[in-house]
Every structure is written in C-alpha cells, then in structure tokens.
Design a protein around this motif. Structure first.
Motif: not given
Length: 545
Positions: A74-101
């Motif tokens: 669910l997070q990934q879908d929402q992040i992709a929808a926000l980042n596809e517009r290429g606007d830093p004012r709505i850019r999203a990042v994630r901290v989860s077990s899926a990312e490396t340290p």
C-alpha cells in the motif's frame, strides 16, 4: 455567511500539485480540520480518496508529514503516485524493512534537507526508540495514520505495535493527528480516538452508500445449494472477483474444486510464505488471476479498480469486516456485485475464532514482571515466555486497567497507584470479557443483516451510525419490493435513531435503527442488542438519557 479561505487554497493545490480538477465529496471538511491543526478521524469507503485528505493540506503546512501505514504494498502504490509527478514539494520517501540501512538514512536526510515532504513508515519501525528520536528531530507537522481500524481492540486486524502508536505520536512532539479508515462502527471509532490519544477530534463519516454496488444475500440450506449459487454467479458475471471463506483449509479446497470444475482459481491466506503471498497479491493486481479464494487476510492495500464482484461463502465475523471486504468491488464506479451465501453453521466457526479467555496466571506473572522496574518488550518476552502477539494483547488489557504505561526510552513501567499483580490480572480479565461481549454482539448483527428483510444498505449503514432515510434501490430486498413495503409500514419508534438511552442491566446505549417491531441498541458495555419494541414500551425497559 462568509466562505472559508481554505477552499480556494486547497483546490489550487489539488489542481496544480496533484492534477486533480476537483475535490471529491467528503474530502473538504476533514482537509479543513487538518489546516486548522485539529485532530480528525475520517471514515470514507475504499476508493473515495482518503489519501488526498492528508496529501493536499500537507503542502500548505509547515514541517514534513509522517504517514504511518501497515502494508508495504500500500505504501509503495502511494509513493509511486506521488513521485511520478516529479515535484519535490510532494515527493515521498520510505523507511521500512524493505530498504537497506543506507537507503533508510538517505530517506531521512532527504526529508531533513527539504527534498521530500512525505515520510512513509510502519508502526514496527517507529517502535525502535532510535528511529522514533530520528523522526522526532525532523519536526513533523502532521501524522496521518492509515488503516486506523488496525489499532482497535474491536477491529478485524491486529498489529501489536499499533497499540503503542498513541504513545509514539506523543513522543514525536504531538503534531496534529489524522486517522483514516474505510470502515469503523461507533465502538471502533471510540477505540481509535482513545488509543491514538486524539484530542477533541473532528469526526467525519461520509460516502458509505456505494450506489454502484448491488448487495445480495442468500441463505443456503446445504453446501450443494451454496455451490450452485456460487457457480451461477461465476457464469453470469465478468471477472476478476474475490471469494472470501472462513478458514485457510476452505480457501485451498474451494480453489481446487473451482479449478477442477473449469473456473481457474488461486487461493490466499495468512499461513502461506510471505514471498508466495506477495506474488499472488501482485498477480491478482496485474490481472493474471481472475478468481481469488481467500481468507480475510487478503485485500487490504489492493488498489484495483476493476473488481467486478465479491462473494462470501461463509458468514463474516462482523459487519465491519464485511463492509471492508465488499468495498473492494467496483472502485471504478462501474456496476459491481456483493453476494453473501451463508449457512447457520457459519456462526459456530466465527465463535471459535473469537478464542478463549486470557490465562489469569500469565497475566499475573506479566503484571509482576512489570513491577520490577522499567523494562523493554524483548526483556518481557524472555521473563514471561510470552510470544510477541500474546504479549501485545496482554499489555493492551493491562493498559486499559491502569497497570502499565510507556515511559522514556520506550520502556514499560507501572504507574503510580496501579493495582497489584493479582488485582491487575483480575481487572484485565474482566476487561477482556467486556470486549468479547461486544465482539459476540457484532457476529449477532452480521446474522441479523443476513436475515433482514429491510433495505440492506439501510441496515448496514445503521450499524455504522448512519441514517440513509430511504431504501437504497440497489439491494435484493429493494429489488424484490420487500424493503419498500417495510419502510412504508414502519411506525415511528419510541426513541429517535441515534438518541442515547439507558437500560437497568446493560447501562447506557445508543438507538441504532428500527426494523418492523424490533429495535437495535448499541450498549456501551455489552454491545449490540436487538429488542422487541412492544416489550420495550410495555415494560419501560429503556429511558432517555
């Protein structure tokens, strides 16, 4: 009356940053609450645009927005929808077990440098004290809790780390909190408010009547009849669709039977390996699976608009879970179907799932371990031998009776004037029994829905504290004309719908709805009760509060 200034600003952001020409019904008022820095609880059906309620105001608020969400997909879908517009004012990042340290560090730094606005994170990540301190240092301006029903003791999902979210948010500096869910009956709403420590929240519930969704229920005297009704629907309807069953074994067996009979189906349940579950989730989302046979473990986080039907071949445990599951059909606004095929035996299965009472000895030992000083959950598990799920449940009960609190460093300790271990265990067991009374009453309400001759949507919305006021026209009872006959013949009840009443034995409650000569009351202590209106009037069983 002067128009509020929030409307033009919100609509401008929606249009320019997100490309949305207009706001949907039910979005503006909670957005306004967010801009006013008020806590809010929002109940909107699946596909009604809940995410926009925090995304649009976040652009106008100082500080980043922390989005606490339970599912990585669910997070990934929402992040992709926000980042596809290429606007830093709505850019999203994630901290989860899926990312490396390294990726987690880079995500936090992107927020700190102002290169991203939204930080998506799971409750499990926030349960790490170092991570919590790191997020606090970012100075979040808003916390959005998605799938907020997961925090509820009455909810149909359980995540132990969700129970501590209220304390975690306090330690983030207590920014305004927005709780979002697709389904929450009055007890669940109260639970969310209590456990998230929401402060005088605005509550917004809207859009629960899905006009494109046809509700249909059939009592099945035996499994052969249920099979015929199910396969008839499969022959009539387009796909894809979801068939919900009560057990893991039933999911596997029905999927095999359907496939053998010429209806290729795949099964999904919580006992499967994580990688297999993820693959089947993806296959269904990508239209590689037409028929998914699943337990209630499947569905949360599916952003799939073209599901044409949802069938239940067992009575769900509550209207909450039923509403959540049928809400996955017809998200594209096109006609969709919800078919419930039930038998009397289904109730026994739900009673079994409600489980036994907590062990008083284990509760007493846990309360005793807490008395030995501030202690972390890992140390508590070692001291008591309890698994993480049971430990979370027991701590939840002890917290309700004032026998545990969270202190600095994410440790657990005993509050001043807390009950001694034996008394704490007894009080916690009593709290559990009160909860179970409400849980059992929700199963009763699900059976009542299945048996009702009233408009299905009216009955369902009444459970959630909403009044449709007239038959919906998109259920089997309305199509047969029964609902309209009952609505025309119904006299006015002795108490207004949603008024508060009192019963000598069951205490305070709220009138939820009337059907023919019966009324349903939601009592604070024992849950939903269906009463005979003539008996209530003759014996004066209820009085207005």
């Amino acid at each position: 009356m002067r128009l509020p200034i929030y409307g033009p600003r919100l609509r401008r952001v929606a249009r320019t940053q997100f490309g949305w020409p207009r706001l949907r019904p039910g979005q503006f008022k909670p957005m306004r609450a967010v801009l006013r820095r008020r806590d809010a609880l929002v109940v909107l059906p699946t596909g009604a645009g809940k995410s926009a309620i925090y995304q649009i105001p976040a652009v106008l608020l100082p500080g980043p927005t922390v989005v606490i969400s339970p599912l990585l997909a669910l997070q990934q879908d929402q992040i992709a929808a926000l980042n596809e517009r290429g606007d830093p004012r709505i850019r999203a990042v994630r901290v989860s077990s899926a990312e490396t340290p390294k990726e987690r560090r880079e995500a936090v730094e992107a927020i700190r440098r102002g290169e991203a606005e939204f930080l998506f994170i799971t409750p499990e990540q926030l349960s790490d004290p170092d991570r919590l301190a790191e997020v606090r240092s970012l100075g979040p301006g808003l916390v959005a809790v998605d799938e907020a029903h997961c925090i509820s003791a009455w909810g149909h999902d359980f995540r132990p780390d969700y129970l501590a979210l209220g304390d975690m948010i306090e330690q983030l500096g207590r920014p305004p909190v927005l709780a979002l869910t697709a389904t929450a009956s009055p007890p669940v709403r109260e639970d969310i408010i209590t456990r998230l420590h929401l402060r005088r929240p605005e509550i917004h519930v809207s859009g629960l009547d899905r006009r494109n969704l046809f509700l249909e229920v059939a009592y099945c005297p035996d499994d052969a009849y249920r099979w015929r009704r199910l396969t008839t629907m499969l022959d009539e309807e387009q796909r894809p669709g979801i068939i919900y069953v009560a057990t893991r074994r039933a999911a596997e067996e029905l999927a095999e039977r359907l496939t053998t009979s010429g209806y290729p189906a795949t099964f999904y349940h919580g006992g499967m390996a994580a990688g297999v579950r993820e693959q089947r989730h993806t296959d269904f989302s990508d239209d590689k699976v037409d028929i998914m046979v699943a337990t209630s473990a499947f569905g949360m986080g599916i952003d799939k608009p073209n599901i044409r039907w949802v069938a239940h071949v067992a009575l769900p445990g509550s209207p909450d879970s039923y509403f959540q599951e049928i809400g996955r059909a017809g998200r594209d606004g096109e006609p969709a179907r919800a078919l419930l095929l039930w038998r009397s035996e289904d109730e026994a299965i739900q009673r079994f799932f409600q489980g036994g009472s907590p062990d008083p000895g284990e509760l007493r030992d846990l309360a005793g371990a807490l008395h030995k000083g501030p202690i972390g959950k890992t140390a508590l598990q070692k001291a008591t031998g309890l698994g993480p799920r049971k430990l979370g449940q027991y701590l939840n009960l002890l917290e309700q009776v004032g026998a545990v609190q969270t202190v600095a460093g994410h440790k657990l300790s005993v509050p001043a004037r807390a009950p001694l271990p034996a008394a704490a265990a007894e009080a916690a067991s009593s709290a559990y029994e009160r909860q179970q009374a409400v849980v059992r009453s929700r199963t009763d309400m699900m059976r009542g829905f299945a048996q009702s001759r009233q408009c299905r949507t009216e009955t369902l919305l009444a459970y959630f504290g909403e009044d449709l006021r007239k038959p919906c026209g998109h259920c089997d009872n309305c199509a047969d004309g029964i609902a309209h006959e009952i609505a025309a013949a119904e006299p006015e009840g002795p108490f207004p719908v949603h008024s508060r009443v009192h019963h000598d034995e069951w205490g305070a409650g709220m009138v939820m709805n009337y059907e023919e000569d019966r009324m349903t009351v939601l009592f604070d202590s024992v849950g939903y009760k269906t009463l005979s209106v003539p008996v209530v009037v003759q014996q004066r069983l209820l009085v207005s509060e």
